[in-house]
Design a protein around this motif. Structure first.
Motif, short mmCIF file in Angstrom:
data_model
loop_
_atom_site.label_atom_id
_atom_site.label_comp_id
_atom_site.label_asym_id
_atom_site.label_seq_id
_atom_site.Cartn_x
_atom_site.Cartn_y
_atom_site.Cartn_z
N VAL A 13 0.84 -1.20 0.00
CA VAL A 13 0.00 0.00 0.00
C VAL A 13 0.87 1.25 0.00
O VAL A 13 0.57 2.24 -0.70
N ALA A 14 1.96 1.22 0.76
CA ALA A 14 2.82 2.40 0.88
C ALA A 14 3.50 2.76 -0.44
O ALA A 14 3.72 3.95 -0.73
N VAL A 15 3.84 1.75 -1.26
CA VAL A 15 4.60 2.04 -2.49
C VAL A 15 3.69 2.28 -3.70
O VAL A 15 4.20 2.63 -4.77
N LEU A 16 2.38 2.13 -3.55
CA LEU A 16 1.48 2.33 -4.69
C LEU A 16 1.61 3.73 -5.31
O LEU A 16 1.66 3.85 -6.54
N PRO A 17 1.66 4.81 -4.52
CA PRO A 17 1.85 6.13 -5.14
C PRO A 17 3.16 6.23 -5.91
O PRO A 17 3.22 6.91 -6.95
N LEU A 18 4.19 5.56 -5.42
CA LEU A 18 5.48 5.56 -6.12
C LEU A 18 5.36 4.85 -7.47
O LEU A 18 5.93 5.30 -8.47
N LEU A 19 4.59 3.75 -7.51
CA LEU A 19 4.37 3.05 -8.77
C LEU A 19 3.56 3.91 -9.73
O LEU A 19 3.84 3.93 -10.95
N ALA A 20 2.57 4.63 -9.20
CA ALA A 20 1.77 5.52 -10.04
C ALA A 20 2.65 6.61 -10.65
O ALA A 20 2.54 6.93 -11.84
N VAL A 37 10.52 12.07 -2.65
CA VAL A 37 9.53 12.51 -1.66
C VAL A 37 8.54 11.39 -1.37
O VAL A 37 8.20 11.10 -0.21
N LEU A 38 8.07 10.72 -2.42
CA LEU A 38 7.11 9.63 -2.24
C LEU A 38 7.74 8.45 -1.52
O LEU A 38 7.09 7.80 -0.69
N LEU A 39 9.00 8.18 -1.79
CA LEU A 39 9.70 7.08 -1.12
C LEU A 39 9.85 7.38 0.37
O LEU A 39 9.66 6.49 1.22
N THR A 65 -2.71 9.03 1.79
CA THR A 65 -3.39 8.95 0.49
C THR A 65 -3.61 10.34 -0.10
O THR A 65 -3.36 10.57 -1.29
N ALA A 66 -4.07 11.27 0.72
CA ALA A 66 -4.35 12.62 0.23
C ALA A 66 -3.07 13.36 -0.15
O ALA A 66 -2.98 13.99 -1.21
N VAL A 67 -2.05 13.27 0.70
CA VAL A 67 -0.80 14.01 0.46
C VAL A 67 -0.07 13.48 -0.76
O VAL A 67 0.42 14.24 -1.60
N THR A 68 0.01 12.15 -0.88
CA THR A 68 0.72 11.59 -2.03
C THR A 68 0.01 11.91 -3.34
O THR A 68 0.67 12.11 -4.37
N LEU A 69 -1.31 11.96 -3.32
CA LEU A 69 -2.04 12.36 -4.53
C LEU A 69 -1.67 13.78 -4.93
O LEU A 69 -1.43 14.07 -6.12
N LEU A 70 -1.60 14.68 -3.96
CA LEU A 70 -1.21 16.06 -4.25
C LEU A 70 0.23 16.14 -4.77
O LEU A 70 0.53 16.92 -5.68
N VAL A 71 1.12 15.31 -4.20
CA VAL A 71 2.51 15.30 -4.66
C VAL A 71 2.59 14.83 -6.11
O VAL A 71 3.31 15.41 -6.94
N ILE A 100 -4.01 2.62 -10.31
CA ILE A 100 -3.20 2.33 -9.12
C ILE A 100 -3.64 3.19 -7.94
O ILE A 100 -3.78 2.69 -6.81
N LEU A 101 -3.90 4.46 -8.18
CA LEU A 101 -4.31 5.37 -7.10
C LEU A 101 -5.70 5.02 -6.59
O LEU A 101 -5.98 5.16 -5.39
#
Length: 213
Positions: A13-20, A37-39, A65-71, A100-101
């Motif tokens: 779950v933690a690395v999903l934004p990084l994959l996106a 930053v995402l890592l 979830t909210a912060v990584t989407l903004l990043v 992914i998101l």
């Protein structure tokens, strides 16, 4: 085995934004910068999941979830400003990133509901919820358990300075139970601390309700 599975799911779950972001990045400098930053955020979330960092897990997941989407959106906007409109191939990668998101948001919702007690199971109060003891007091025994709609940590309190039972109770200075929400904004389960004097040993009880107020 269960702990290992939870750890693996948490890392996933933690690395999903990084994959996106890996699907969306078009430049080396911005790609690596946003990825770093995402890592870092993923590492922090894993630390919260495993209680290496004290924070309410449902709130931490929702905030992550909210912060990584903004990043990710910031990175896309920054690259578009620098590189112009992306090509058609990028559009296909964008669709993958959106999927992914959405997956991340769905897992976050399910795990948040679980930790908030809607699964019917309680959660032991975090170790960070145990208050510091006044000078002269010490913990002689610890236990955990669940019952009556909450889970709890129980600490048997002794003395290193030969205080009497009455003096131990007075030193703890908790004449009535005190409660506050366990989390910042999402996790409103009651986290309560009280002194139990019904037993020969004075006990400090920290309980966490399994449902919202």
């Amino acid at each position: 085995m269960g702990v290992v599975v939870l750890f693996v799911v948490g890392v996933f779950v933690a690395v999903l934004p990084l994959l996106a972001w890996a699907c969306l990045a078009r430049t080396r400098a911005i790609g690596f910068g946003v990825g770093a930053v995402l890592l870092a955020g993923a590492g922090l979330l894993v630390a919260v999941q495993n209680e290496w960092v004290a924070a309410p897990r449902p709130d931490a997941h929702a905030l992550y979830t909210a912060v990584t989407l903004l990043v990710v959106l910031f990175g896309v906007a920054l690259e578009r400003q620098q590189e112009g409109r992306p090509d058609t191939a990028w559009g296909h990668r964008r669709n993958t990133a959106v999927g992914i998101l959405i997956l991340q948001s769905s897992i976050t919702l399910v795990t948040s509901l679980f930790f908030l007690g809607l699964s019917g199971e309680g959660e032991t109060p975090p170790a960070s919820a145990v208050p510091d003891l006044p000078p002269g007091l010490t913990v002689t025994a610890r236990s955990t358990g669940c019952g009556s709609g909450s889970c709890y940590r129980v600490l048997d309190i002794g003395t290193t300075t030969h205080l009497t039972r009455t003096q131990i109770i007075a030193a703890l200075d908790r004449p009535v139970p005190t409660c506050h929400p366990n989390g910042w904004f999402l996790d409103r389960r009651p986290l309560c601390t009280e002194v139990d004097t019904q037993f020969p040993t004075v006990r400090l009880v920290i309980s966490l309700g399994s449902s919202l107020d």
